[in-house]
Design a protein around this motif. Structure first.
Motif, PDB file in Angstrom:
ATOM      1  N   GLN A  63      -5.748   7.134  -5.342  1.00 17.33           N
ATOM      2  CA  GLN A  63      -4.622   7.549  -4.514  1.00 17.33           C
ATOM      3  C   GLN A  63      -5.090   7.901  -3.106  1.00 17.33           C
ATOM      4  O   GLN A  63      -4.459   7.539  -2.121  1.00 17.33           O
ATOM      5  CB  GLN A  63      -3.925   8.748  -5.184  1.00 17.33           C
ATOM      6  N   THR A 114       0.842  -1.206   0.000  1.00 17.82           N
ATOM      7  CA  THR A 114       0.000   0.000   0.000  1.00 17.82           C
ATOM      8  C   THR A 114       0.869   1.245   0.000  1.00 17.82           C
ATOM      9  O   THR A 114       0.616   2.205  -0.739  1.00 17.82           O
ATOM     10  CB  THR A 114      -0.940  -0.007   1.223  1.00 17.82           C
ATOM     11  N   GLY A 156       1.584   9.106  -5.895  1.00 18.40           N
ATOM     12  CA  GLY A 156       1.844  10.515  -5.598  1.00 18.40           C
ATOM     13  C   GLY A 156       2.776  11.145  -6.619  1.00 18.40           C
ATOM     14  O   GLY A 156       2.548  12.266  -7.091  1.00 18.40           O
ATOM     15  N   TRP A 181       2.572   1.672  -3.508  1.00 19.36           N
ATOM     16  CA  TRP A 181       1.617   2.143  -4.515  1.00 19.36           C
ATOM     17  C   TRP A 181       1.197   3.590  -4.252  1.00 19.36           C
ATOM     18  O   TRP A 181       1.038   4.380  -5.183  1.00 19.36           O
ATOM     19  CB  TRP A 181       0.396   1.227  -4.590  1.00 19.36           C
ATOM     20  N   HIS A 182       1.040   3.932  -2.979  1.00 23.42           N
ATOM     21  CA  HIS A 182       0.668   5.304  -2.630  1.00 23.42           C
ATOM     22  C   HIS A 182       1.797   6.278  -2.993  1.00 23.42           C
ATOM     23  O   HIS A 182       1.536   7.359  -3.528  1.00 23.42           O
ATOM     24  CB  HIS A 182       0.328   5.399  -1.140  1.00 23.42           C
ATOM     25  N   LEU A 212      -3.686   3.569   4.544  1.00 23.06           N
ATOM     26  CA  LEU A 212      -2.494   3.711   5.391  1.00 23.06           C
ATOM     27  C   LEU A 212      -2.857   4.274   6.758  1.00 23.06           C
ATOM     28  O   LEU A 212      -2.375   3.798   7.786  1.00 23.06           O
ATOM     29  CB  LEU A 212      -1.450   4.600   4.711  1.00 23.06           C
ATOM     30  N   THR A 258      -7.730   6.769  -1.629  1.00 24.32           N
ATOM     31  CA  THR A 258      -8.158   5.542  -0.956  1.00 24.32           C
ATOM     32  C   THR A 258      -6.946   4.796  -0.394  1.00 24.32           C
ATOM     33  O   THR A 258      -6.996   4.288   0.733  1.00 24.32           O
ATOM     34  CB  THR A 258      -8.956   4.649  -1.925  1.00 24.32           C
ATOM     35  N   LEU A 259      -5.862   4.757  -1.150  1.00 24.73           N
ATOM     36  CA  LEU A 259      -4.635   4.119  -0.629  1.00 24.73           C
ATOM     37  C   LEU A 259      -4.127   4.865   0.607  1.00 24.73           C
ATOM     38  O   LEU A 259      -3.705   4.243   1.587  1.00 24.73           O
ATOM     39  CB  LEU A 259      -3.553   4.076  -1.707  1.00 24.73           C
ATOM     40  N   GLY A 260      -4.148   6.184   0.561  1.00 21.81           N
ATOM     41  CA  GLY A 260      -3.735   6.969   1.726  1.00 21.81           C
ATOM     42  C   GLY A 260      -4.648   6.734   2.917  1.00 21.81           C
ATOM     43  O   GLY A 260      -4.188   6.645   4.063  1.00 21.81           O
TER      44      GLY A 260
END
Length: 194
Positions: free
Chosen positions: A164, A109, A117, A112-113, A171, A166-168
């Protein structure tokens, strides 16, 4: 005794509130306003009656001005957003277990984040340059200052920003990265006592 600016707190950062999430929302707002005003400017002949009915004194060139200046600001702020994100991820606890709703572990995660970015930064800077060429060279004498392809790419970037974000959120929400209460609970502390 360590300086409070250097010592990491319960959120594993040398400051109490993470900077990256705040800058992310500034980037999002500036970019969305830029593309939104350019869309309204492009559709201005259709919406002119609405502005007139609501007694809003709007001109097409002013709408495009808002789009341009917000895009420039988004490009500048996004450099700081990405830099803060990389700094803060370097300070994260890497020994986090579990998987996100998307089936990714913490490190996947995070990677990919981070890559997302950099991709979004590159796209915003590229779109700002593209927008500048449209404003000052290619479409300087035209009523519609932006190309339809530019607006479509802007809408596609909205989709990337959603993924992006959603990935953040994974985290922070699922892995507890730099979330003070989550970090205290993992270490056996009680967030209600602080």
């Amino acid at each position: 005794m360590m300086s409070p600016l250097i010592a990491a707190g319960a959120n594993n950062l040398p400051y109490s509130i993470p900077i990256h999430p705040n800058l992310v929302h500034l980037t999002l707002g500036l970019f969305i306003v830029a593309i939104g005003f350019d869309i309204v400017g492009a559709l201005f002949p259709l919406e002119k009656r609405v502005f007139k009915f609501l007694a809003i004194p709007a001109t097409r060139s002013n709408l495009f001005d808002v789009g341009w200046y917000n895009m420039v600001a988004a490009a500048i702020i996004t450099f700081f957003t990405v830099a803060a994100g990389f700094y803060e991820i370097l300070m994260a606890d890497m020994a986090v277990d579990g998987v996100s709703d998307w089936g990714l572990g913490f490190k996947d995660t995070m990677i990919w984040h981070g890559l997302g970015g950099v991709l979004i930064l590159t796209m915003i800077v590229g779109m700002t340059i593209w927008r500048g060429f449209q404003r000052y060279l290619w479409r300087q004498d035209r009523a519609r200052q932006v190309q339809w392809s530019y607006l479509l790419v802007g809408l596609a970037v909205f989709g990337l920003m959603f993924a992006q974000g959603t990935l953040g959120a994974h985290l922070g929400g699922e892995f507890g990265v730099h979330v003070t209460a989550d970090q205290l609970l993992r270490s056996g502390g009680n967030p209600n006592q602080l």
